[in-house]
Design an enzyme around this catalytic site. Structure first.
Site, PDB file in Angstrom:
ATOM      1  N   GLU A  64      22.059  -9.204  13.494  1.00 45.53           N
ATOM      2  CA  GLU A  64      21.902  -9.996  14.802  1.00 45.53           C
ATOM      3  C   GLU A  64      20.376 -10.152  14.330  1.00 45.53           C
ATOM      4  O   GLU A  64      19.657 -11.000  14.972  1.00 45.53           O
ATOM      5  CB  GLU A  64      22.145  -9.736  15.774  1.00 45.53           C
ATOM      6  CG  GLU A  64      21.796 -10.593  17.005  1.00 45.53           C
ATOM      7  CD  GLU A  64      21.699  -9.727  18.496  1.00 45.53           C
ATOM      8  OE1 GLU A  64      20.489  -9.707  19.037  1.00 45.53           O
ATOM      9  OE2 GLU A  64      22.369  -9.317  18.397  1.00 45.53           O
ATOM     10  N   HIS A  65      19.491  -8.936  14.761  1.00 46.72           N
ATOM     11  CA  HIS A  65      17.637  -9.376  14.820  1.00 46.72           C
ATOM     12  C   HIS A  65      17.030  -9.625  13.765  1.00 46.72           C
ATOM     13  O   HIS A  65      16.146 -10.629  13.906  1.00 46.72           O
ATOM     14  CB  HIS A  65      17.096  -7.437  15.430  1.00 46.72           C
ATOM     15  CG  HIS A  65      17.204  -7.136  16.584  1.00 46.72           C
ATOM     16  ND1 HIS A  65      15.984  -7.054  17.502  1.00 46.72           N
ATOM     17  CD2 HIS A  65      18.756  -7.184  17.357  1.00 46.72           C
ATOM     18  CE1 HIS A  65      17.351  -6.973  18.631  1.00 46.72           C
ATOM     19  NE2 HIS A  65      18.651  -6.365  18.561  1.00 46.72           N
TER      20      HIS A  65
END
Length: 970
Positions: A64-65
């Site tokens: 996600e990051h």
């Protein structure tokens, strides 16, 4: 109309929500698209993926990051954070759940929405996922002294530090353990956020493989909401992403859990400080696995049962947990949880001891058996049904856009094979539930079927261990030492070189013009602020707001804080916490909370202490008591508001004792989760009366005060004295100047005015010339270091600045965004490895502060705050950077809320001098700020000798601080 690349599956009006549900399938890939068509210009987009980790390395979280660190079409270093500065968004985020990952945003500007949509689509489907981004966001090895191979190795990485901070919280550890043992064979067994000890095992190749298998359109669901058409959205989906994919059988799903044949008991430890006592700090939980959460009727059944058992102090199980001597308070995890594919029910105690586990379990089963045998009062069932209906009716949207809240209700059902419509339009299911509840055996049958006869149950005991933190740290140090011993000289030099390359990348600016943007020319000319009308009720000034509230009524009484003695003043927050949880008039506390649940959405209290718009040392203080109800209950709710103000009782001493224990337990368990709030409160506390009071009431000083109070309540005499103090506060509030606020639909106003007139005539009149609270000015420097049990740190530096109306305030407001965007984010998060860092002007306290949270560093971050100011003065700044900062400020100012929330905020702002004319004038002056203004106000106000500093961290880490500090311990 439907885009040619999609096929309409169904279109269904949902009358109760004033929208139309539309479902589509992408012809080639099978990607799903849910569109909620509504007359709302705050349009929302979200793309979600079913993500099923098979370990606790945090792969979904780290992906996600790193997904947001540059993409094929937008190969810039940080497009997500750069777009937050080039946008008028009303919401932007990304988050990782236990079995799905979502990327949502919202905007009221069509141009801005299209810009963000293109960036998001490219980010999730075509991310670069470069090794250096993985190292920055996930984990990496560096030498403690970056260029010294003789210094120890350390782990760094944003997610790594985020999760170390998260796992410092006992409640977070409890959640992870609960999932691990209740779901032993499915993806919920793993910590999707990442276990700090496991995160370093994840490789870059595994990250890329996870993206390839999970972030494919065939595993994607698109969600949109608002007044833009589905066809318009689908054109972007197809052009920007979907046309480049073929169908893929991803084989991704979450299996049903294998059911236990007998309950299981687990005992675990969690870390506390070496000097802390372990007594009364054990968590004891019972948890049952229930049914498939895609079945809306089963969800409602379980939600109803959980409410009947636990909703409030009139509920039998909560009452038993609150009044037992086996622990301090019900667990924060008590209740029904439908977030996983199969739901669960949890109950238990915190503040207990390991040897009480059997007794706690017996207590819970005694209550369940009593309910199964004799049932419950019909009014208790009706109150829970009422709360479900009220939650369905209310148009929310103050913390998160309303449209996004509706879309999030659709995600889990859609990804797990359920029908999202059933979770939006629950009237039919709710009516069926009401019919079932007419049978007095219904609740007993549910209790037996879902709980008593259900062997898939765990008893989880989590006890404190004052040596565990040292053990975990020692294990990490030993692991790193082993790794270092195996490194060749070449490998050591490679680590040094990687650190240099990463730092260079972080310091080099990408070309932002690759990204789309809005400009100041796209900013709306005016700021929408609801306007109220004045119509007195029983000689009380009353402000009426006409809003579309979907058949709900909101009522509040705002009272100017009277001049209390210094002793009573310390108990005002406690008065607010207890007000709705004690008896009132002829009703004891259990009858009172039951009555509240039956007629309204509860009673809310709020203390608003705010500096004057002209002088931070002058304060206005307001106590607000609020409630909301369905129209059919407006008369009973209006009377409840009056009765609570005039007849609230603090004479049930056992109840007071329970409440103090619960408040203390809640605050103790939230220290690390609220570390950034606490450190800010300490640093601010010497700058203005507002800031000093905030620290005394809600900061670490307040935490120590509630502990001391709890320890002092050893007998009925002390409890009686406390009740008398709270009664004195009630009496003082009762005759202080007050105003009323009413938010409702126009057709309700005449009848509601008649109701309120009758109710408020029975309340004692305001005393003329009643002296009001006005604290003395506060001006002192703070330099405090607080020791807490944590593996990460929190740092704050604060400066006294201007009041809201000062000519320099617009520049100070913009300066916060300018410093964060241009320096703080890079230095604190990207290079320093903290989960976050910011700079912000706080007009309510007359403060400008820097902050870092979940930070592996201390002194270095404090130095970075100073270096940010050097950077401001010594660097040449592009006008684009200023424009981005201003856009960020305007975006927050213009962010919409719920219909009722916008009215309440306008009213409260007006009470404290932030009237519409002032707010619009300030907004206009913000648009006119220059870089020269930023440099001038920083030079004027943010001088080193004016700074107050506070840090929170583990005691041994605090020993490394430079200079002289006042040391305190939580």
């Amino acid at each position: 109309m439907t885009h040619p690349a999609f096929t309409l599956v169904r279109r269904t009006p949902i009358v109760s929500l004033h929208l139309t549900f539309e479902e589509y399938r992408h012809n080639k890939t099978g990607a799903r698209h849910i569109h909620l068509a509504a007359e709302d210009s705050n349009n929302v987009f979200m793309v979600t993926f079913l993500t099923v980790p098979e370990d606790s390395t945090g792969v979904a979280h780290i992906l996600e990051h790193t997904t947001l660190c540059g993409s094929e079409r937008y190969p810039v270093r940080d497009p997500f954070f750069m777009m937050t500065r080039r946008s008028l968004n009303t919401f932007m985020n990304a988050f990782t759940g236990s079995d799905w990952t979502a990327y949502p945003f919202a905007s009221q500007s069509n141009k801005d929405f299209d810009n963000l949509l293109q960036v998001y689509l490219d980010a999730v489907f075509f991310p670069l996922l470069e090794p250096l981004d993985f190292a920055q966001e996930g984990h990496r090895l560096e030498f403690e002294k970056v260029d010294d191979v003789n210094s120890p190795l350390v782990y760094k990485g944003v997610v790594y530090n985020e999760m170390k901070g998260a796992m410092s919280s006992p409640v977070q550890r409890l959640v992870i353990a609960l999932n691990k043992y209740l779901y032993p064979t499915t993806t919920y067994h793993y910590n999707s956020g990442g276990e700090p000890s496991d995160i370093p095992n994840l490789t870059h190749a595994q990250l890329k493989a996870f993206h390839a298998s999970h972030y494919h359109p065939s595993n994607a669901a698109f969600f949109t909401y608002g007044d833009l058409s589905a066809e318009r959205h689908q054109g972007f989906f197809e052009t920007c992403a979907l046309s480049r994919f073929e169908s893929l059988d991803t084989h991704l799903s979450v299996a049903n859990e294998q059911r236990f044949t007998a309950p299981q008991a687990i005992t675990l430890n969690y870390p506390i400080g070496e000097q802390e006592e372990t007594e009364d700090k054990t968590h004891i939980l019972l948890a049952w696995l229930l049914n498939n959460s895609t079945d809306v009727r089963e969800n409602l059944n379980a939600d109803l049962l959980a409410g009947v058992l636990l909703d409030n102090s009139a509920s039998p199980l909560r009452h038993a947990l609150e009044t037992t001597d086996l622990g301090l308070s019900p667990s924060a995890l008590c209740g029904f949880d439908e977030n996983a594919k199969e739901s669960c029910f949890v109950c238990g105690l915190e503040g207990s001891n390991p040897e009480e586990a059997e007794a706690v379990e017996a207590l819970i089963f005694d209550v369940l058996n009593e309910v199964a045998e004799h049932g419950v009062d019909a009014s208790l069932v009706e109150s829970v049904l009422h709360q479900i209906e009220l939650a369905q009716r209310e148009v929310s949207g103050d913390g998160m856009p309303y449209g996004l809240q509706l879309l999030l209700q659709c995600v889990s059902p859609l990804l797990h094979g359920g029908d999202p419509i059933a979770f939006l339009e629950i009237d039919e299911a709710l009516n069926a539930l009401r019919e079932d509840c007419k049978n007095p055996e219904f609740i007993p049958q549910l209790t037996r079927r879902l709980l008593l006869d259900n062997p898939h149950r765990i008893r989880l005991v989590m006890q404190p261990d004052s040596t565990l933190a040292t053990q975990e740290l020692s294990a990490e140090i030993a692991r790193l030492a082993t790794i270092k011993a195996q490194l060749t000289e070449t490998a050591k030099q490679q680590l040094i070189e990687q650190a240099k390359i990463l730092k260079t990348k972080q310091e080099n600016s990408s070309d932002p013009d690759i990204l789309p943007k809005v400009t100041l020319a796209d900013v709306p000319a005016d700021l929408f602020i609801p306007e109220g009308t004045q119509r007195a009720i029983a000689n009380i000034p009353t402000t009426w707001y006409t809003r579309s509230t979907n058949g709900m009524v909101y009522m509040s009484v705002a009272i100017d804080l009277p001049a209390l003695s210094s002793e009573l003043l310390e108990y005002v927050p406690l008065f607010c916490d207890c007000l709705s949880e004690v008896g009132c008039g002829e009703r004891g506390y259990r009858e009172n909370v039951a009555w509240q649940a039956l007629i309204c959405g509860g009673l809310g209290t709020r203390l608003k202490i705010c500096s004057s718009v002209d002088d931070p040392q002058i304060v206005r203080s307001t106590f607000v008591l609020s409630t909301k109800s369905l129209i059919r209950n407006q008369q009973a709710t209006a009377q409840l508001l009056c009765d609570t103000l005039s007849k609230v009782r603090f004479d049930e001493l056992g109840r007071l004792r329970e409440l103090i224990e619960q408040i203390r337990s809640d605050q103790d368990n939230g220290i690390t989760e609220r570390g950034h709030e606490y450190v800010s409160a300490v640093a601010n506390s010497g700058i203005s009366p507002t800031a000093a009071i905030a620290n005394r009431w809600y900061g670490l000083e307040g935490l120590l005060a509630i502990r001391a109070l709890d320890d002092s309540l050893t007998d009925s005499t002390a409890l009686k004295a406390l009740g008398q103090k709270l009664t004195q506060i009630r009496d003082a509030f009762l005759t202080a100047p007050r105003q009323l606020l009413v938010v409702c639909e126009p057709e309700q106003q005449v009848h509601l005015a008649e109701i309120l007139e009758t109710c408020w005539q029975t309340v004692p009149a305001v005393k003329l010339n009643n002296p009001l609270f006005q604290p003395a000015p506060v001006k002192r420097l703070i330099r405090q270091a607080w020791a807490i049990s944590t593996t990460v740190n929190f740092c704050a530096k604060a400066y006294p600045v201007t009041a809201a109306n000062h000519r320099d305030t617009p520049a100070l407001i913009v300066l916060g965004d300018f410093l964060r965007n241009g320096y703080i984010h890079r230095a604190i998060r990207e290079q320093g490895g903290a989960y976050g860092g910011t700079a912000v002007y706080d007009g309510e306290k007359g403060v400008f502060r820097f902050l870092s949270y979940r930070d592996p560093r201390l002194s270095e971050s404090l130095h970075d705050f100073d270096r940010a100011l050097d950077w401001l003065q010594q660097s040449k700044h592009d006008a684009r950077v200023l424009e981005e900062a201003i856009l960020g400020v305007i975006g927050r100012i213009d962010r919409p809320g719920s219909p009722a929330g916008e009215a309440v905020n306008a009213f409260m702002a007006g009470l404290h001098g932030r009237i519409p004319e002032q707010r619009r004038a300030l907004r206009q002056r913000i648009l006119e700020v220059t870089i020269d203004d930023l440099q001038r106000v920083a030079m004027t106000y943010l001088q080193a000798e004016r700074a107050s500093v506070a840090v929170l961290g583990e005691s041994k880490i605090l020993d490394t601080l430079e200079g002289t500090w006042e040391r305190r311990t939580v």
